[in-house]
Scaffold this motif. Structure first.
Motif, short mmCIF file in Angstrom:
data_model
loop_
_atom_site.label_atom_id
_atom_site.label_comp_id
_atom_site.label_asym_id
_atom_site.label_seq_id
_atom_site.Cartn_x
_atom_site.Cartn_y
_atom_site.Cartn_z
N VAL A 1 -14.20 -14.07 -17.52
CA VAL A 1 -12.74 -14.16 -17.33
C VAL A 1 -12.28 -13.42 -16.09
O VAL A 1 -11.08 -13.35 -15.81
N GLY A 2 -13.22 -12.83 -15.33
CA GLY A 2 -12.84 -12.15 -14.09
C GLY A 2 -12.36 -10.75 -14.31
O GLY A 2 -11.57 -10.22 -13.51
N PHE A 3 -12.80 -10.13 -15.37
CA PHE A 3 -12.39 -8.75 -15.66
C PHE A 3 -13.62 -7.97 -16.11
O PHE A 3 -14.32 -8.37 -17.05
N ALA A 4 -13.92 -6.88 -15.41
CA ALA A 4 -15.11 -6.07 -15.72
C ALA A 4 -14.75 -4.59 -15.58
O ALA A 4 -15.03 -3.97 -14.55
N PRO A 5 -14.15 -4.00 -16.60
CA PRO A 5 -13.65 -2.63 -16.47
C PRO A 5 -14.75 -1.59 -16.40
O PRO A 5 -15.80 -1.72 -17.03
N GLU A 6 -14.48 -0.55 -15.66
CA GLU A 6 -15.40 0.57 -15.52
C GLU A 6 -15.15 1.58 -16.63
O GLU A 6 -14.00 1.87 -16.96
N ASN A 7 -16.21 2.11 -17.21
CA ASN A 7 -16.06 3.21 -18.15
C ASN A 7 -15.80 4.50 -17.38
O ASN A 7 -16.06 4.59 -16.18
N ALA B 1 -17.85 3.52 -29.87
CA ALA B 1 -17.07 3.12 -28.70
C ALA B 1 -15.67 3.74 -28.74
O ALA B 1 -15.11 4.12 -27.71
N MET B 2 -15.10 3.86 -29.94
CA MET B 2 -13.79 4.51 -30.07
C MET B 2 -13.93 6.01 -29.81
O MET B 2 -13.10 6.61 -29.11
N ASN B 3 -15.00 6.60 -30.36
CA ASN B 3 -15.21 8.04 -30.14
C ASN B 3 -15.31 8.37 -28.66
O ASN B 3 -14.76 9.36 -28.19
N LYS B 4 -16.08 7.53 -27.94
CA LYS B 4 -16.35 7.78 -26.52
C LYS B 4 -15.33 7.10 -25.61
O LYS B 4 -15.40 7.27 -24.39
N SER B 5 -14.43 6.32 -26.20
CA SER B 5 -13.39 5.61 -25.44
C SER B 5 -14.02 4.70 -24.38
O SER B 5 -13.73 4.82 -23.18
N THR C 1 -13.78 12.48 -28.04
CA THR C 1 -13.15 13.09 -26.88
C THR C 1 -12.15 14.19 -27.23
O THR C 1 -11.68 14.90 -26.34
N ALA C 2 -11.80 14.33 -28.52
CA ALA C 2 -10.82 15.36 -28.90
C ALA C 2 -11.44 16.51 -29.67
O ALA C 2 -10.73 17.37 -30.16
N ARG C 3 -12.76 16.54 -29.74
CA ARG C 3 -13.37 17.54 -30.63
C ARG C 3 -13.17 18.97 -30.14
O ARG C 3 -12.99 19.88 -30.93
N THR C 4 -13.23 19.18 -28.84
CA THR C 4 -13.11 20.54 -28.34
C THR C 4 -11.75 21.14 -28.64
O THR C 4 -11.63 22.28 -29.11
N SER C 5 -10.69 20.37 -28.38
CA SER C 5 -9.33 20.89 -28.54
C SER C 5 -8.85 20.85 -29.98
O SER C 5 -8.06 21.70 -30.39
N VAL C 6 -9.33 19.88 -30.76
CA VAL C 6 -8.80 19.69 -32.10
C VAL C 6 -9.80 20.09 -33.18
O VAL C 6 -9.50 20.92 -34.04
N ARG C 7 -10.99 19.50 -33.14
CA ARG C 7 -11.96 19.79 -34.20
C ARG C 7 -12.30 21.27 -34.27
O ARG C 7 -12.35 21.85 -35.35
N ASP C 8 -12.50 21.87 -33.13
CA ASP C 8 -12.96 23.26 -33.09
C ASP C 8 -11.82 24.27 -33.04
O ASP C 8 -12.06 25.47 -32.87
N ASN C 9 -10.56 23.80 -33.19
CA ASN C 9 -9.43 24.73 -33.14
C ASN C 9 -9.48 25.66 -34.35
O ASN C 9 -9.56 25.20 -35.49
#
Length: 766
Positions: A451-457, A471-475, A584-592
């Motif tokens: 479709v002409g779309f190839a997003p970069e991680n 994939a959700m965890n790592k966004s 991606t939120a573990r440092t600020s939230v999980r470990d608070n």
């Protein structure tokens, strides 16, 4: 007369008699004055003057109508209150809030009658002696004197002016007589107590009650009402906080006078009167303004009320409705909770603004924060942060929708997939365990056609075949871009609209999967509140109730119908717990350290060129969306956040898992009263089962799936194989098969990845 006669006259008396003509003239003069000032003429003249005066008054009475009220006397402020009913602020040129007389206790009403006009309920609206005395004093230059009735004082305040002229006093008398005939005594008394000036900048009894006793008019005691009634005679002299010893003595005397009159009129018993003590007023405090967050809250509340007035047909358009709101007279109670509001402001300051130093780093001047916190069960907006200060940055960052929400949009794609029962292009249902190809810049395919779309991680990381949960965890951008096409971008945008985003003008293109549209913290808080509320639509509401003396507004219910299935909403919630615990939120939230075992779901987001950074997260009882926005302090154009607070350029991005998540955690864990758990009806996601984690690598290796399928040589048309029920992580080719979402054994020889024509959308987002 001869000499002989003269001689004889001298002999008789020595005098000659006065001429008769002279005596006759004097007598005639006296009778003429009597004839001019006879009692009949005097009485006639008096009666004539009386008739002339009566005639003139009749002419005046016929000529003078009850006019429109003074514009100044109609001016009111809007009053804004916290959810607990305490006053937050007022907005308007005049501190006046007109209240219905029925809201004022009956005995408090009578304090004003006892103070000013005991015969009020019996008279015709005019005190003739007092008016005559006032006219004479005016003519003689002695100035204003007392003696006017309550009706006359109301007429002076509301219909006329304060000037001391004979014509104004005559008009006052005529209008008072007419008003007394046409209106009820309650109408007149209400007008009087609502228009009078009480000092401390307070016009009307409601403003006065707040200014002197910090209560509403309906909560005034008789003692307090008597003080306010006494105050009207000399507001400045009788204000307890500034009065001299003499002034305090005088106001106490008048206070006693008011109460004694009430006993005399039978409005108080002697025992009630004897038990009363003088109610010392509270010290004055500065009038609440619009600085800090209050201006943002007022602006947002006005906007919500204006939209509702349009919806109800009370105004033709938003502009007219907003003008109607700003005319004043509204009492608007917000859902804002004082404790949560204060804690949100403190969290932003502690976690972000205290670390900004615009003098040291230019980019720090460009950092703007916005946040909205919502109760998902009621839809109430319990806290809002609009910016550093309403008078320093007028744009409300909590409601602005001109920045990309970035990866906080990814849960919407998953919700659409599960709610619509979507399948991968190979026909497998999309679940938390479905495997997608996580290769960075992998072209998105729609049934064999790129479709002409190839997003970069982010950071161009390759993840290989990974589950949706990971994939959700790592966004992972490449996974959700493909998922969006699998679900159908129209379905994705329809779901986004159902959840509360503004999608009416959006094109259904794959680039939207990166959250490239505009959205506000308010919108995203509503989306996540709906997910938290098991799929029942939550439209965040700032206003709790609205009152107006002449209008009734019916507010819509913030919680509506089911817009996505409970299974879909609960599955997304389950998956989003993985972002906190293993993403991606573990440092600020999980470990608070303040978390204390609290269950949390949420998603980070970092937009194209690091112009915005987000964390929207929730517990079972509270949803909060925090956004950071890069805005040039002078030109107000969007700019990067990279390097803010001293972070090194390049890798120094301000990610959603950084400051936004830190603000969220400090606020949420600071206000939570007890630990709660999600009530989820799903068997998917991190909340109910362990996830498969993929480790990114620059040069991925190929691993065999658990069922150990054979590896085939690549062909021009690669075959598609189904993954095992518990798939292992494998590395895909750079060019996926025509159905890349379910391939457990990708082809072995990669081809060149085509140049991405959507470069401006492909900045890695977290």
């Amino acid at each position: 007369m001869g000499r002989a006669e003269e001689r004889r006259a001298r002999q008789r008396g020595g005098r000659r008699a006065a001429p008769k003509r002279r005596r006759s003239s004097q007598a005639g003069g006296k009778s003429g004055i009597r004839r001019l000032f006879t009692w009949k003429k005097i009485l006639g003249t008096f009666l004539g003057l009386c008739l002339l005066g009566i005639g003139a008054f009749i002419v005046l009475y016929m000529m003078i109508d009850i006019p429109e009220g003074n514009a100044d006397a109609k001016l009111q402020s809007n009053v804004y209150k916290y959810s607990d009913g305490s006053v937050m602020t007022r907005d308007g040129d005049v501190n006046r809030e007109i209240v219905d007389l029925a809201k004022v206790p009956k005995k408090v009403q009578r304090t004003f009658v006892a103070a000013e006009n005991k015969t009020f309920y019996k008279d015709s609206g005019v005190d003739l002696k007092g008016t005559a005395r006032g006219i004479l004093n005016t003519l003689s230059g002695k100035g204003a004197q007392g003696g006017s009735t309550i009706t006359q004082q109301y007429v002076k305040n509301y219909y006329l002016s304060q000037e001391q002229t004979v014509s104004r006093k005559l008009k006052e008398m005529v209008i008072s007589l007419k008003l007394d005939r046409e209106k009820s005594k309650d109408y007149i008394l209400a007008g009087y107590i609502n228009t009078s000036y009480y000092g401390r900048g307070a016009y009307g009894i409601q403003a006065a009650a707040q200014a002197y006793y910090r209560v509403d008019a309906e909560d005034l005691s008789v003692e307090q009402g008597a003080y306010l009634a006494a105050l009207l005679q000399a507001p400045s002299q009788y204000d307890w906080a500034s009065a001299s010893d003499t002034g305090k003595k005088l106001v106490q005397q008048r206070w006693n006078y008011v109460l004694d009159n009430m006993v005399e009129e039978g409005w108080l018993t002697q025992s009630e009167r004897s038990a009363m003590q003088f109610p010392v007023p509270k010290d004055p405090k500065p009038s609440p303004g619009l600085g800090g967050q209050k201006g943002y809250l007022v602006e947002a509340a006005n906007a919500q009320l204006a939209r509702q007035l349009v919806a109800e047909g009370s105004a033709d358009d938003y502009k007219d409705a907003l003008s109607l709101v700003k005319r004043g007279g509204w009492t608007i109670t917000l859902n804002i909770e004082r404790k949560k509001q204060a804690e949100l402001e403190k969290s932003v300051k502690d976690q972000l603004t205290s670390k900004l130093d615009p003098k040291e780093r230019k980019v720090d001047a460009n950092v703007q924060a916005g946040a909205v916190s919502v109760n998902p069960k009621t839809g109430a907006i319990v806290a809002m942060y609009g910016g550093v200060d309403y008078f320093k940055h007028y744009t409300n960052n909590a409601t602005r929708a001109d920045y990309q929400p970035a990866s906080t949009f990814k849960p919407v794609i998953l919700a659409a997939a599960i709610d619509k029962g979507a399948e991968t292009q190979s026909g497998r249902p999309i679940t938390a365990n479905t495997i997608y190809d996580g290769t960075s810049e992998r072209p998105v395919v729609d049934h064999g056609t790129e479709v002409g779309f190839a997003p970069e991680n982010e950071d161009d990381q390759n993840y290989g075949p990974i589950t949706v949960q990971t994939a959700m965890n790592k966004s992972v951008n490449s996974v959700f871009a493909q998922m969006g096409v699998d679900v159908g971008m129209k379905n994705v945008l329809d779901t986004a609209g159902d959840l509360g985003m503004d999608t009416e003008k959006l094109q259904a293109v794959p680039a939207q999967t990166l959250g490239s549209m505009g959205a506000s913290p308010l919108q995203m808080a509503g989306v996540y509140a709906t997910l938290d509320n098991h799929g029942k639509k939550v439209t965040p509401a700032l206003i709790k109730s609205v009152e107006h003396i002449s209008r009734t507004v019916t507010l819509p219910k913030p919680v509506g119908e089911q817009v996505v299935s409970r299974e879909a909403a609960d599955t997304v919630t389950s998956v989003l717990t993985g972002v906190v615990d293993d993403g991606t939120a573990r440092t600020s939230v999980r470990d608070n350290p303040l978390r204390n075992g609290q269950k949390v779901a949420g998603k980070t987001g970092t937009s194209d060129n690091n112009k915005s950074a987000w964390f929207t997260g929730y517990t079972p009882d509270l949803v909060t969306s925090v956004g950071l926005f890069g805005e040039d302090a002078k030109t107000h154009v969007q700019t990067t956040l990279t390097g803010a607070t001293g972070r090194l350029p390049g890798k120094g991005r301000v990610n959603g898992g950084g400051f936004p998540a830190q603000i969220w955690a400090a606020y949420t864990f600071g206000v939570q009263s007890e630990v709660s758990e999600f009530d989820l009806e799903t068997d998917q996601g991190a909340a109910v089962q362990p996830t498969v984690t993929a480790t990114p690598s620059e040069t991925p290796t190929t691993e065999e799936p658990s069922e150990t399928p054979t590896t085939e040589e690549p062909s021009e048309t690669p075959t598609t194989q189904e993954p095992s029920e518990t798939p292992t992580t494998e590395e895909p080719t750079e060019t996926p098969s025509q159905t890349p979402t379910t391939s457990a054994t990708p082809s072995g020889t990669p081809s060149q990845t085509p140049q991405n024509p959507f470069d401006r959308f492909t900045q890695g987002s977290q």
